[in-house]
Scaffold this active site. Sequence first.
Site, PDB file in Angstrom:
ATOM      1  N   ARG A 182       0.839  -1.203   0.000  1.00  0.00           N
ATOM      2  CA  ARG A 182       0.000   0.000   0.000  1.00  0.00           C
ATOM      3  C   ARG A 182       0.873   1.251   0.000  1.00  0.00           C
ATOM      4  O   ARG A 182       0.563   2.235  -0.655  1.00  0.00           O
ATOM      5  CB  ARG A 182      -0.932   0.002   1.219  1.00  0.00           C
ATOM      6  CG  ARG A 182      -1.656   1.338   1.407  1.00  0.00           C
ATOM      7  CD  ARG A 182      -2.733   1.315   2.467  1.00  0.00           C
ATOM      8  NE  ARG A 182      -2.354   0.617   3.675  1.00  0.00           N
ATOM      9  CZ  ARG A 182      -1.559   1.097   4.634  1.00  0.00           C
ATOM     10  NH1 ARG A 182      -1.020   2.306   4.503  1.00  0.00           N
ATOM     11  NH2 ARG A 182      -1.284   0.386   5.705  1.00  0.00           N
TER      12      ARG A 182
ATOM     13  N   TYR B  85     -16.181  18.700 -15.467  1.00  0.00           N
ATOM     14  CA  TYR B  85     -16.629  17.315 -15.549  1.00  0.00           C
ATOM     15  C   TYR B  85     -17.631  17.030 -14.428  1.00  0.00           C
ATOM     16  O   TYR B  85     -17.449  17.459 -13.284  1.00  0.00           O
ATOM     17  CB  TYR B  85     -15.416  16.388 -15.448  1.00  0.00           C
ATOM     18  CG  TYR B  85     -15.737  14.939 -15.204  1.00  0.00           C
ATOM     19  CD1 TYR B  85     -16.601  14.241 -16.043  1.00  0.00           C
ATOM     20  CD2 TYR B  85     -15.185  14.257 -14.129  1.00  0.00           C
ATOM     21  CE1 TYR B  85     -16.901  12.906 -15.820  1.00  0.00           C
ATOM     22  CE2 TYR B  85     -15.462  12.916 -13.897  1.00  0.00           C
ATOM     23  CZ  TYR B  85     -16.343  12.256 -14.747  1.00  0.00           C
ATOM     24  OH  TYR B  85     -16.639  10.944 -14.518  1.00  0.00           O
TER      25      TYR B  85
ATOM     26  N   ASP C  90      -6.698  19.464 -14.848  1.00  0.00           N
ATOM     27  CA  ASP C  90      -7.049  18.125 -15.326  1.00  0.00           C
ATOM     28  C   ASP C  90      -6.578  18.020 -16.770  1.00  0.00           C
ATOM     29  O   ASP C  90      -7.135  18.673 -17.661  1.00  0.00           O
ATOM     30  CB  ASP C  90      -8.564  17.921 -15.219  1.00  0.00           C
ATOM     31  CG  ASP C  90      -9.003  16.508 -15.582  1.00  0.00           C
ATOM     32  OD1 ASP C  90      -8.261  15.830 -16.320  1.00  0.00           O
ATOM     33  OD2 ASP C  90     -10.094  16.105 -15.164  1.00  0.00           O
TER      34      ASP C  90
ATOM     35  N   LYS D 197      -8.347   6.762 -19.154  1.00  0.00           N
ATOM     36  CA  LYS D 197      -8.673   7.231 -20.493  1.00  0.00           C
ATOM     37  C   LYS D 197      -7.498   7.020 -21.457  1.00  0.00           C
ATOM     38  O   LYS D 197      -7.118   5.896 -21.732  1.00  0.00           O
ATOM     39  CB  LYS D 197      -9.116   8.694 -20.411  1.00  0.00           C
ATOM     40  CG  LYS D 197     -10.160   8.986 -19.328  1.00  0.00           C
ATOM     41  CD  LYS D 197     -11.417   8.159 -19.458  1.00  0.00           C
ATOM     42  CE  LYS D 197     -12.577   8.660 -18.602  1.00  0.00           C
ATOM     43  NZ  LYS D 197     -12.391   8.606 -17.134  1.00  0.00           N
TER      44      LYS D 197
END
Length: 404
Positions: free
Chosen positions: A74, A126, A198, A223
């Site tokens: 982690r 968004y 972004d 994406k």
Amino acid sequence: MISSNVGDENMVEENITSPKPPNSDSSQWGFETRAIHAGQEPDESTGAVTVPIHLATTYMQTSPGQHQGFEYSRTSNPTRLALEQNLANLEGAKHGIAFASGMAAEDAIAGMMRPGDHVILGIDAYGGTFRLIAKVYGERGIKWSAVDLSDLDAIAAAIGPRTRQVWVESPTNPTLAIVDIAGVVDIAHANGVDVVVDNTFATPYLQNPLSLGADVVVHSSTKYLGGHSDVVGGFIALSRDDLAERLFFVQNAVGAVPSPFDCYLLLRGIKTLGVRMDRHCQNAAAIANYLIAHDMVKCVLYPGLAEHPGYEVATRQMRGSGGMVSFIHVKGAEAASATVSATKVFKLAESLGAVESLIEQPAAMTHLSVADSPLAVSEGLVRLSVGIESVDDLLDDLKQALDS
């Protein structure tokens, strides 16, 4: 087959060159070379040229607190570290921090604010970003404003004494507006405000916001970076040590990290990012040129068109116009719905940025969360994520869908 030739004044021309972000350890290499090699040395034990998928959750220590850089997956993982170094290199960043999703990355950034702080969003942000800020952090006392980020005076007017962040998308989702990142940075920094960009739509192949002064760059690596609709991820790139220390702490403390296999898939996808973006841009330009001449299209939203209001800024801060195209149907919502339901090569689905072409109606799908808000989008808007298929097949598909 369909010809995409229209008047020269509207033609989109793509001339993409390989970017070389500043402060890169391999600055003599082009983008495509760094995408394949940065952070990805051959495995020392076997000579394997592909970064291994390290599935171990824990790592042996020679004595308490003495180890080889890894304790618990982690906190850090060799495959994830390779991804973080690779993407940081491509963004010209000192630090790269990988997350399990784009929204997990955004949550880490938004979480640096405190009750009473204020954040500025774009008027067409968004839907997921709006939902996070307004519906999650809004309930925790964070204030927000939606501003037309193409209007620098409006940004300056919206900044108050508790404003901490300005969140920029450029191009925006789904209206493909262009924001002058350097201009926003000048205003924000003059007021002690951080700028978050972004960069999902542009990717580091087409745009590097840190070189324009931004403080933090965030990606939905689901994406274009992954590029194959088979992995969910998020990423933060930055060079400020103070912010990086806090974000690395959050990454470890919260634990919203990608699995080693997800990191492997992202590294595999990034290797072909440059050549994929070339085709995305070429196909999108041809489609934009076709749509502006179609009588069922009210307007085309694509920053590569000379008539686009952000065209000049886009040519200054981007190296290509991207693979996203939006348009508004002349006959409104019902006709837009019928069109997105009639395509065959374009698949009706959410998400974007992969090798296959996707089509959607944002008002009913990805941006349903902003309905009845200042960020609501036209119900007649259609968004295309233009893939890398044969462009004539894509044009034929849009023709039959629009004509029907």
